[in-house]
Design a protein around this motif. Sequence first.
Motif, PDB file in Angstrom:
ATOM      1  N   CYS A 258       0.835  -1.320  -0.079  1.00 43.77           N
ATOM      2  CA  CYS A 258      -0.045   0.061   0.038  1.00 43.77           C
ATOM      3  C   CYS A 258       0.886   1.213  -0.040  1.00 43.77           C
ATOM      4  O   CYS A 258       1.804   1.400   0.761  1.00 43.77           O
ATOM      5  CB  CYS A 258      -0.917  -0.030   1.225  1.00 43.77           C
ATOM      6  SG  CYS A 258      -1.797   1.648   1.466  1.00 43.77           S
TER       7      CYS A 258
ATOM      8  N   MET B  28       0.139   4.696   0.957  1.00 41.94           N
ATOM      9  CA  MET B  28      -0.714   5.474   1.570  1.00 41.94           C
ATOM     10  C   MET B  28      -0.234   7.161   1.328  1.00 41.94           C
ATOM     11  O   MET B  28       0.932   7.378   1.576  1.00 41.94           O
ATOM     12  CB  MET B  28      -0.901   5.046   3.052  1.00 41.94           C
ATOM     13  CG  MET B  28      -1.825   6.065   3.695  1.00 41.94           C
ATOM     14  SD  MET B  28      -3.277   6.289   3.191  1.00 41.94           S
ATOM     15  CE  MET B  28      -4.037   4.456   3.553  1.00 41.94           C
TER      16      MET B  28
ATOM     17  N   THR C 194      -1.359  -0.925  -3.968  1.00 36.96           N
ATOM     18  CA  THR C 194      -2.673   0.162  -3.928  1.00 36.96           C
ATOM     19  C   THR C 194      -2.299   1.478  -3.636  1.00 36.96           C
ATOM     20  O   THR C 194      -1.580   1.591  -2.551  1.00 36.96           O
ATOM     21  CB  THR C 194      -3.591  -0.468  -2.963  1.00 36.96           C
ATOM     22  OG1 THR C 194      -4.085  -1.842  -3.042  1.00 36.96           O
ATOM     23  CG2 THR C 194      -4.891   0.206  -2.696  1.00 36.96           C
TER      24      THR C 194
ATOM     25  N   ILE D  99     -10.627   0.983   2.764  1.00 38.58           N
ATOM     26  CA  ILE D  99      -9.689   0.030   2.464  1.00 38.58           C
ATOM     27  C   ILE D  99      -9.933  -1.263   3.027  1.00 38.58           C
ATOM     28  O   ILE D  99      -9.720  -1.610   4.416  1.00 38.58           O
ATOM     29  CB  ILE D  99      -8.033   0.280   2.928  1.00 38.58           C
ATOM     30  CG1 ILE D  99      -7.810   1.703   2.195  1.00 38.58           C
ATOM     31  CG2 ILE D  99      -7.067  -0.687   2.170  1.00 38.58           C
ATOM     32  CD1 ILE D  99      -7.881   1.818   0.674  1.00 38.58           C
TER      33      ILE D  99
ATOM     34  N   PHE E 280      -2.154  -5.913   3.946  1.00 41.26           N
ATOM     35  CA  PHE E 280      -0.967  -5.712   3.456  1.00 41.26           C
ATOM     36  C   PHE E 280       0.303  -6.143   3.791  1.00 41.26           C
ATOM     37  O   PHE E 280       0.468  -6.179   5.024  1.00 41.26           O
ATOM     38  CB  PHE E 280      -0.694  -4.140   2.920  1.00 41.26           C
ATOM     39  CG  PHE E 280      -1.776  -3.433   2.128  1.00 41.26           C
ATOM     40  CD1 PHE E 280      -1.996  -3.527   0.688  1.00 41.26           C
ATOM     41  CD2 PHE E 280      -2.990  -2.707   3.081  1.00 41.26           C
ATOM     42  CE1 PHE E 280      -2.944  -2.893   0.092  1.00 41.26           C
ATOM     43  CE2 PHE E 280      -3.740  -2.139   2.454  1.00 41.26           C
ATOM     44  CZ  PHE E 280      -3.838  -2.215   0.774  1.00 41.26           C
TER      45      PHE E 280
ATOM     46  N   ILE F 193       3.320  -1.479   4.058  1.00 43.12           N
ATOM     47  CA  ILE F 193       2.844  -0.044   3.936  1.00 43.12           C
ATOM     48  C   ILE F 193       4.111   0.880   3.808  1.00 43.12           C
ATOM     49  O   ILE F 193       4.564   1.031   4.491  1.00 43.12           O
ATOM     50  CB  ILE F 193       1.859   0.169   5.033  1.00 43.12           C
ATOM     51  CG1 ILE F 193       0.672  -0.621   5.152  1.00 43.12           C
ATOM     52  CG2 ILE F 193       1.551   1.789   4.874  1.00 43.12           C
ATOM     53  CD1 ILE F 193      -0.065  -0.486   6.519  1.00 43.12           C
TER      54      ILE F 193
ATOM     55  N   ARG G 163      -4.585  -3.542   8.850  1.00 38.43           N
ATOM     56  CA  ARG G 163      -4.503  -3.708   7.660  1.00 38.43           C
ATOM     57  C   ARG G 163      -3.230  -4.354   7.195  1.00 38.43           C
ATOM     58  O   ARG G 163      -2.704  -4.259   6.168  1.00 38.43           O
ATOM     59  CB  ARG G 163      -4.648  -2.250   7.036  1.00 38.43           C
ATOM     60  CG  ARG G 163      -6.012  -1.500   7.308  1.00 38.43           C
ATOM     61  CD  ARG G 163      -6.816  -2.308   6.306  1.00 38.43           C
ATOM     62  NE  ARG G 163      -8.245  -1.668   6.656  1.00 38.43           N
ATOM     63  CZ  ARG G 163      -9.142  -2.125   7.496  1.00 38.43           C
ATOM     64  NH1 ARG G 163      -8.692  -3.038   8.197  1.00 38.43           N
ATOM     65  NH2 ARG G 163     -10.270  -1.495   7.311  1.00 38.43           N
TER      66      ARG G 163
END
Length: 327
Positions: free
Chosen positions: A138, A140, A170, A209, A213, A216, A279
């Motif tokens: 991810c 972010m 992502t 979300i 993951f 991150i 996450r």
Amino acid sequence: MFFEASLKKARFFLQEIMTIQEFKNFATKEILNSPSPQLDVQILTEHITGYSKTELLLNRDKNLSEKQLDWLKNAVDLRKTGLPVAYITGKKEFFGYEFNVSPAVLIPKPDTEILVEKAIDLAIEKIEAHPEKILTICDMCTGSGCIGISVLKSLSEQYNIPSERLPKITLVDISLTALEVAESNARKLLSANEKSHVRFVRSNLFEQIPYTFDLILTNPPYIPHSMVDELLKDGRSEPRLALDGDITLTGDRAIDKFGDLADDGLEIIRNLFMEATERLSPGGEILMETGEYNMPGAEKIARLNGFSKTEIYNDFSDQMRVLRARF
């Protein structure tokens, strides 16, 4: 005497025919408020002519077209207001790739390349350790997408990770206009196959979300609120939303434990670490950029949220810049 000199300068800038070198000489004197006027003029002139640095030198006596000169005059006026060259040209080199940028996103900084380098090393380590699974990453607060896209493109092209082993990435941002810039960079820089490994999600941190993951990556807003106005005084026009680290998830100014307005740049980082615990896959890790002034606070927040192993990497100026935290 001063009036005559000023009038002569004004007439010179209004002339319709000007060689590349004449323009460079004049424009360099016009933007002396810039810390790098010669470099700024060089980049602007390369951009509008399409010449490389060497080609610009070889064509120094060539006349600029009327259209080129009009664009350059406007660019100089914008630069004099403090607007960064990257926003004027709409592009910025990062990690060897040319990214689209706009005032909707932060301009990629060289120090963030440290995060990308560490992310590539960590991704390769995880890919090799778990050949049975596809790594999930991810990015972010992605902004221009420079972190996630650079990692994926480097793994594919520089490290020859086969398509079936490339990670799924992502890219997440709260700003729709920032995501549009990131998507434009994916279209511009990634092959059709590489693009199939990327998805974009608009979300306030992890709110939208549902995935977990292995890794991150994040360069979140981390500037203390009191420093943001000072940073923006020079007219740089970078988005406040991407700078101010003392804003809550509801968009309000954070309050510290004493009931005062928070001013440590860590509010978003606090929320990010708390949400990341739900996450991250087992053994998952975070690589986060933050300021040297609040790195100790960020590391403390990580440990309070169960990230038992942390490591700090310094930037090119030997300042603390990237925090690695394993959950």
